[in-house]
Design a protein around this motif. Structure first.
Motif, PDB file in Angstrom:
ATOM      1  N   LYS A 154      -3.237  -6.882   1.821  1.00 40.61           N
ATOM      2  CA  LYS A 154      -2.604  -6.594   0.538  1.00 40.61           C
ATOM      3  C   LYS A 154      -1.811  -8.106   0.166  1.00 40.61           C
ATOM      4  O   LYS A 154      -2.169  -8.796  -0.641  1.00 40.61           O
ATOM      5  CB  LYS A 154      -2.423  -5.405   0.189  1.00 40.61           C
ATOM      6  CG  LYS A 154      -1.235  -5.801  -0.576  1.00 40.61           C
ATOM      7  CD  LYS A 154      -2.135  -5.072  -1.800  1.00 40.61           C
ATOM      8  CE  LYS A 154      -1.043  -5.088  -3.289  1.00 40.61           C
ATOM      9  NZ  LYS A 154      -1.806  -5.144  -4.287  1.00 40.61           N
ATOM     10  N   ILE A 184      -9.878   1.414  -3.014  1.00 39.59           N
ATOM     11  CA  ILE A 184      -9.875   0.161  -2.495  1.00 39.59           C
ATOM     12  C   ILE A 184     -10.723  -0.676  -2.762  1.00 39.59           C
ATOM     13  O   ILE A 184     -11.999  -0.134  -2.436  1.00 39.59           O
ATOM     14  CB  ILE A 184      -9.428   0.038  -1.083  1.00 39.59           C
ATOM     15  CG1 ILE A 184     -10.126   0.211   0.164  1.00 39.59           C
ATOM     16  CG2 ILE A 184      -7.584   0.630  -1.035  1.00 39.59           C
ATOM     17  CD1 ILE A 184      -9.456  -0.515   1.202  1.00 39.59           C
ATOM     18  N   ILE A 242      -7.018  -8.074  -0.831  1.00 43.23           N
ATOM     19  CA  ILE A 242      -7.426  -6.778  -1.445  1.00 43.23           C
ATOM     20  C   ILE A 242      -7.014  -6.146  -2.747  1.00 43.23           C
ATOM     21  O   ILE A 242      -5.126  -6.365  -2.862  1.00 43.23           O
ATOM     22  CB  ILE A 242      -7.255  -5.054  -0.771  1.00 43.23           C
ATOM     23  CG1 ILE A 242      -6.361  -4.782  -0.537  1.00 43.23           C
ATOM     24  CG2 ILE A 242      -8.672  -5.305  -0.030  1.00 43.23           C
ATOM     25  CD1 ILE A 242      -5.673  -4.224   0.510  1.00 43.23           C
ATOM     26  N   MET A 291       1.041  -0.900   0.261  1.00 45.58           N
ATOM     27  CA  MET A 291      -0.147   0.293  -0.396  1.00 45.58           C
ATOM     28  C   MET A 291       0.727   1.515   0.379  1.00 45.58           C
ATOM     29  O   MET A 291       1.911   1.393   0.486  1.00 45.58           O
ATOM     30  CB  MET A 291      -0.616   0.009   1.203  1.00 45.58           C
ATOM     31  CG  MET A 291      -2.022  -1.127   1.194  1.00 45.58           C
ATOM     32  SD  MET A 291      -3.081  -0.982   0.269  1.00 45.58           S
ATOM     33  CE  MET A 291      -3.632   0.586   0.891  1.00 45.58           C
ATOM     34  N   LEU A 297      -5.394  -2.786   6.315  1.00 47.58           N
ATOM     35  CA  LEU A 297      -4.830  -2.923   4.721  1.00 47.58           C
ATOM     36  C   LEU A 297      -3.601  -3.611   3.697  1.00 47.58           C
ATOM     37  O   LEU A 297      -3.626  -4.061   3.291  1.00 47.58           O
ATOM     38  CB  LEU A 297      -5.211  -1.675   3.913  1.00 47.58           C
ATOM     39  CG  LEU A 297      -6.250  -1.049   4.442  1.00 47.58           C
ATOM     40  CD1 LEU A 297      -6.558   0.634   3.768  1.00 47.58           C
ATOM     41  CD2 LEU A 297      -7.972  -1.941   3.691  1.00 47.58           C
TER      42      LEU A 297
END
Length: 92
Positions: A86, A10, A91, A2, A82
């Protein structure tokens, strides 16, 4: 990785993911990797919020409106979470 940008959009990836709710937790299995991922209540809420494309800043503002936490703590913990999603390929 990220880029820690609040403007980044996202969205979760639902393909190859099996999800089961267990009380306040969510257990997911990535069929591609065979990895199991357990999300606590907050993680489950974030997972639901990223079903549709959302800006990271909007996600953080949503969380700030629901929970008593400082903005800096919310940002830091959201980006850490996040990053984990990932790394698991959940994501883009």
């Amino acid at each position: 990785m990220m880029n820690n940008s609040l403007a980044q959009i996202i969205q979760r990836k639902d393909e190859n993911i099996v999800v089961t709710n267990l009380g306040n937790e969510m257990v997911m299995m990535n069929l591609e990797s065979g990895n199991y991922i357990t999300l606590n209540n907050l993680g489950s809420i974030i997972w639901e919020k990223i079903k549709e494309p959302i800006k990271v800043s909007d996600l953080i503002n949503y969380l700030l409106s629901k929970y008593k936490v400082t903005e800096s703590q919310c940002k830091e913990e959201t980006f850490i979470f996040l990053e984990k999603l990932k790394a698991e390929g959940l994501i883009d």
